[in-house]
Design a protein around this motif. Sequence first.
Motif, PDB file in Angstrom:
ATOM      1  N   ASN A  48     -39.352  17.361  57.365  1.00  0.00           N
ATOM      2  CA  ASN A  48     -41.077  17.874  57.367  1.00  0.00           C
ATOM      3  C   ASN A  48     -41.395  16.041  56.636  1.00  0.00           C
ATOM      4  O   ASN A  48     -40.113  15.255  56.321  1.00  0.00           O
ATOM      5  CB  ASN A  48     -40.531  18.314  55.536  1.00  0.00           C
TER       6      ASN A  48
ATOM      7  N   ASP B 264     -27.266  25.913  53.067  1.00  0.00           N
ATOM      8  CA  ASP B 264     -28.856  26.003  53.492  1.00  0.00           C
ATOM      9  C   ASP B 264     -29.227  24.721  53.268  1.00  0.00           C
ATOM     10  O   ASP B 264     -29.903  24.225  53.256  1.00  0.00           O
ATOM     11  CB  ASP B 264     -28.987  26.798  52.653  1.00  0.00           C
TER      12      ASP B 264
ATOM     13  N   ARG C 256     -40.644  29.148  68.901  1.00  0.00           N
ATOM     14  CA  ARG C 256     -39.902  29.911  68.152  1.00  0.00           C
ATOM     15  C   ARG C 256     -38.792  30.091  68.132  1.00  0.00           C
ATOM     16  O   ARG C 256     -37.243  30.029  67.143  1.00  0.00           O
ATOM     17  CB  ARG C 256     -40.902  31.101  67.746  1.00  0.00           C
TER      18      ARG C 256
ATOM     19  N   LEU D 286     -31.713  25.149  64.047  1.00  0.00           N
ATOM     20  CA  LEU D 286     -31.734  25.587  61.751  1.00  0.00           C
ATOM     21  C   LEU D 286     -30.009  26.141  62.223  1.00  0.00           C
ATOM     22  O   LEU D 286     -29.305  25.990  61.310  1.00  0.00           O
ATOM     23  CB  LEU D 286     -31.992  26.535  61.687  1.00  0.00           C
TER      24      LEU D 286
ATOM     25  N   ASP E 190     -36.426  26.729  67.543  1.00  0.00           N
ATOM     26  CA  ASP E 190     -36.724  25.803  66.230  1.00  0.00           C
ATOM     27  C   ASP E 190     -35.354  27.110  65.184  1.00  0.00           C
ATOM     28  O   ASP E 190     -34.787  26.696  64.396  1.00  0.00           O
ATOM     29  CB  ASP E 190     -37.967  26.223  65.807  1.00  0.00           C
ATOM     30  N   ALA E 191     -35.416  28.036  65.707  1.00  0.00           N
ATOM     31  CA  ALA E 191     -34.437  28.566  64.577  1.00  0.00           C
ATOM     32  C   ALA E 191     -33.406  28.365  65.371  1.00  0.00           C
ATOM     33  O   ALA E 191     -32.060  28.674  64.673  1.00  0.00           O
ATOM     34  CB  ALA E 191     -34.599  30.185  65.297  1.00  0.00           C
TER      35      ALA E 191
ATOM     36  N   GLU F 152     -27.270  24.159  60.464  1.00  0.00           N
ATOM     37  CA  GLU F 152     -26.261  25.113  59.406  1.00  0.00           C
ATOM     38  C   GLU F 152     -24.625  24.482  59.452  1.00  0.00           C
ATOM     39  O   GLU F 152     -23.974  23.993  58.743  1.00  0.00           O
ATOM     40  CB  GLU F 152     -26.717  26.180  59.589  1.00  0.00           C
TER      41      GLU F 152
ATOM     42  N   ASN G  18     -32.467  23.500  55.290  1.00  0.00           N
ATOM     43  CA  ASN G  18     -33.427  24.409  55.453  1.00  0.00           C
ATOM     44  C   ASN G  18     -34.696  24.440  54.860  1.00  0.00           C
ATOM     45  O   ASN G  18     -36.218  24.959  56.044  1.00  0.00           O
ATOM     46  CB  ASN G  18     -32.660  26.177  55.112  1.00  0.00           C
ATOM     47  N   ASP G  19     -35.112  23.918  53.843  1.00  0.00           N
ATOM     48  CA  ASP G  19     -35.878  23.604  53.511  1.00  0.00           C
ATOM     49  C   ASP G  19     -36.396  21.757  53.710  1.00  0.00           C
ATOM     50  O   ASP G  19     -37.493  21.435  52.978  1.00  0.00           O
ATOM     51  CB  ASP G  19     -35.527  23.566  51.636  1.00  0.00           C
TER      52      ASP G  19
ATOM     53  N   ARG H 187     -45.501  22.644  65.612  1.00  0.00           N
ATOM     54  CA  ARG H 187     -45.616  23.675  64.813  1.00  0.00           C
ATOM     55  C   ARG H 187     -47.733  24.219  64.520  1.00  0.00           C
ATOM     56  O   ARG H 187     -48.271  24.076  64.238  1.00  0.00           O
ATOM     57  CB  ARG H 187     -44.964  23.942  63.191  1.00  0.00           C
TER      58      ARG H 187
ATOM     59  N   ASN I 150     -38.168  22.737  57.823  1.00  0.00           N
ATOM     60  CA  ASN I 150     -38.711  24.768  57.786  1.00  0.00           C
ATOM     61  C   ASN I 150     -40.887  23.939  58.275  1.00  0.00           C
ATOM     62  O   ASN I 150     -40.763  25.046  58.195  1.00  0.00           O
ATOM     63  CB  ASN I 150     -39.049  25.603  56.399  1.00  0.00           C
ATOM     64  N   LEU I 151     -41.656  22.815  57.131  1.00  0.00           N
ATOM     65  CA  LEU I 151     -42.434  22.521  58.024  1.00  0.00           C
ATOM     66  C   LEU I 151     -42.366  20.857  58.944  1.00  0.00           C
ATOM     67  O   LEU I 151     -43.572  20.399  58.088  1.00  0.00           O
ATOM     68  CB  LEU I 151     -43.284  22.637  56.495  1.00  0.00           C
TER      69      LEU I 151
END
Length: 310
Positions: free
Chosen positions: A270, A155, A133, A140, A136-137, A144, A158-159, A101, A162-163
Amino acid sequence: MKSIPHIDMSLYDADFEAFANLVGEGYESNGFVALTQHGVDQQLIDEALDTCRELFALPEQVKKQYHIPGGGGARGYTPFGTEIAKDAKHVDLKEFWHVGREIEGEAPYPQLTPNVWPQELPSFKDKILQLYRSLDALGLRVLEALAVYLQQPRDYFNDKVNLGNSILRPLHYPPIIDEGTPSVRAGAHEDINVLTLLVGSREPGLEVLAKDGSWIPVTIIEGAIICNVGDMLQRLTNGVLPSTTHRVVNPPAPYSAKSRYSIPFFLHFNPDVMIEPLASCISDDNPKRWEAITADDYLMERLREIGLVK
């Protein structure tokens, strides 16, 4: 299983609930699906594969300048014959380059180290980051659907990704000169991460282990992206979504005389995400199989097993 299920991504917008069920059922039965109508531009995929050919065609001494000793292959170049599948006796017949990333400013996690870019090939950075990118999208969107299938908020992931220290891995399997070699291009293994999205390859060789013990050749439909469950997602779902064993076999002639190129994207949590089986995946028939572990601790444990971290 004669082939892995094919899922039309246009359902994501047209009928999300139907899409979520198809994705969840596909993974629960196979651990692998092929995504069609996924929205990742085919020209971008073709250009990324072409720049990877140019990358691996660079002289060996040039590529080795971008190898980071002791870095566990996290960024830059990993030479031919370094990685070995867990419990395998022979190294894999491949070389690869890792792109992580891109972070502006201070990295939120020490694992998100700066990328290494080949000065000899300026186009590589632009094409590879565009593809990173896009995948990655796309990953996600699949997550979902899985969140809803697993009775979590849409979601939910999502968090948690994201990293993540997600990795794009341009791969080169050189021509097989010794037909009698005990090594294969990639020994039977499961992926460590959450989801893997694979673009390419234009050559045969990828096989998936079916529940009956047979190997199913994965024939990639033109334009499809293969997407499979990794061990982290298997662990989070208490085995409801299986991380399926797969391999890249040495193909017969004339394919064996040619290089094989592919670009898997390994989507990761993450580093500080706690991987613990979801309550919705635990039952009397399927009691809790694993204890909680952070994503980073689990990753390091596995990287030691495959020889990338000593």
